[in-house]
Design an enzyme around this catalytic site. Structure first.
Site, PDB file in Angstrom:
ATOM      1  N   SER A  81      88.870  45.118 129.564  1.00 26.97           N
ATOM      2  CA  SER A  81      87.605  45.838 129.421  1.00 26.97           C
ATOM      3  C   SER A  81      87.840  47.332 129.327  1.00 26.97           C
ATOM      4  O   SER A  81      88.938  47.826 129.580  1.00 26.97           O
ATOM      5  CB  SER A  81      86.701  45.542 130.626  1.00 26.97           C
ATOM      6  OG  SER A  81      86.539  44.155 130.811  1.00 26.97           O
ATOM      7  N   ASP A 117      82.680  45.974 128.156  1.00 20.64           N
ATOM      8  CA  ASP A 117      82.723  47.295 127.525  1.00 20.64           C
ATOM      9  C   ASP A 117      81.376  47.975 127.756  1.00 20.64           C
ATOM     10  O   ASP A 117      80.402  47.724 127.044  1.00 20.64           O
ATOM     11  CB  ASP A 117      83.017  47.154 126.031  1.00 20.64           C
ATOM     12  CG  ASP A 117      84.223  46.262 125.771  1.00 20.64           C
ATOM     13  OD1 ASP A 117      85.199  46.375 126.519  1.00 20.64           O
ATOM     14  OD2 ASP A 117      84.175  45.449 124.838  1.00 20.64           O
ATOM     15  N   SER A 124      85.507  40.599 127.251  1.00 16.92           N
ATOM     16  CA  SER A 124      85.677  42.017 127.555  1.00 16.92           C
ATOM     17  C   SER A 124      84.385  42.602 128.124  1.00 16.92           C
ATOM     18  O   SER A 124      83.282  42.247 127.712  1.00 16.92           O
ATOM     19  CB  SER A 124      86.073  42.775 126.277  1.00 16.92           C
ATOM     20  OG  SER A 124      86.478  44.088 126.585  1.00 16.92           O
TER      21      SER A 124
END
Length: 362
Positions: free
Chosen positions: A239, A279, A277
């Site tokens: 991330s 983000d 991920s």
């Protein structure tokens, strides 16, 4: 370690600030505490103090954006609802979010009267460092948060495998904390945009630097990837947290739009917001607009307050500055992070400057 601008790597037209760091935005301070113990502890905490003033009292306009949501940045519901940042920001590993959040609450209420009814919803972000760090050992403690707050200062920012970035991996290389800044042209206000990233994301093969697909050139046979012996789904599944600061007098919806543009800086380096991920991006304006605290009705508060709004026809250069500073911050994190061996002997290798320049030339 040399940074991207020391190597002559250019990411766009905007000029960097004096320090090429988020601390080029006046009043912003950063502090990190790094925890390296034995063979398995590789973690820490990094704090961003957004203003010289008490941000709980002199609150700042802010906005956020999620590129992919397999992650955490606490307090964002209130940021979205109120359009304000009301606490310092802290970064750490995934399993230490709770203790860091509680430490920020304790810090905010210390010294207040027992009958004080104020509250805090701290902003704490995370990325997973469990490949290099004993993440289930819960090594980050409240005193580490206090120490990071005490260390927070303007000036150059520690980068690479420091603080909350100690155990992070980025595009198959050692990652961590990176920062950069850009200044808009005077005709558009001459404002500064500063970015700080916790880079723990990306596939090796997708890594691009200033448009050059260097990740394809620096193969696993040249520099081993710590994820190469794990299932393919694990690679690139980390991330990134991006914090954007600016002294431009933006309103909350404009801060949100700035945060959105940071995702383009992630993309320009090869990030794609993969399924696993997290983000998450936050932008705030340090312009002090005289906002009264939003904690409840006070009979002495005015009904309205005047504010200054940035004109949208001048906002594109702020977008460009955000994109370029995010891209530069990710590369700076890679360049600063030195080879690290951690839990179970796993090694994440640093991206050596000469190797990067050679890959760009090729």
């Amino acid at each position: 370690m040399p940074r991207s601008r020391d190597l002559g790597i250019v990411f766009g037209d905007a000029a960097p600030g004096e320090l090429d760091a988020i601390t080029d935005v006046a009043g912003v301070k950063v502090g990190s505490v790094t925890l390296i113990e034995g063979e398995a502890v590789r973690t820490g905490v990094t704090v961003i103090v957004p203003s010289e003033a008490d941000v709980a009292v002199e609150q700042l306009f802010a906005g956020c954006h999620t590129l992919n949501g397999n992650g955490e940045l606490t307090g964002l519901e209130w940021v979205r609802e109120s359009g304000r940042l009301t606490t310092p920001i802290a970064l750490t590993n995934t399993h230490s979010v709770g203790v860091v959040r509680d430490a920020l609450v304790a810090h905010s209420v210390r010294g207040r009267d027992d009958d004080d009814l104020s509250w805090a919803l701290p902003v704490v972000g995370e990325t997973w460092d469990g490949l290099l760090n004993d993440i289930n050992g819960f090594h980050v403690r409240p005193e580490h948060v206090e120490a990071a707050l005490a260390k927070a200062s303007g000036g150059p920012v520690e980068e690479g495998a420091v603080g909350s970035g100690t155990g992070m991996i980025c595009h198959g290389f050692k990652g961590g904390i990176g920062t950069a800044s850009r200044v808009t042209p005077e005709k558009h206000g001459g404002y500064t945009v500063g970015v700080l990233v916790q880079a723990n994301h990306g596939w090796r093969e997708r890594l691009c630097v200033a448009g050059a697909p260097v990740g394809r050139t620096i193969g696993h046979d040249v520099v081993p990837d710590p994820y190469e012996d794990l299932p393919e789904s694990a690679a690139g599944a980390g991330s990134i947290i991006v914090i954007v600061a600016t002294d431009a007098p933006l309103l909350p919806h404009q801060c949100r739009r700035l945060a959105q543009r940071a995702s383009l800086g992630i993309a320009r380096t090869g990030g794609a917001g993969e399924h696993s991920s997290g983000d998450i991006l936050l932008a705030f304006s340090t312009a002090r607009q005289g906002l009264p605290p939003s904690e409840g009705f006070d009979a002495g508060e005015p009904v309205t307050v005047p504010i200054t709004m940035f004109v949208d026809s001048h906002i594109a250069p702020l977008y460009h500055a955000t994109i370029e500073a995010t891209e530069a911050a990710i590369v700076n994190a890679l360049l600063a992070a030195e080879t690290t061996t951690g839990r179970r002997g796993v090694t994440a290798y640093g991206l050596e400057p000469e190797r990067l320049l050679e890959a760009m030339r090729r």
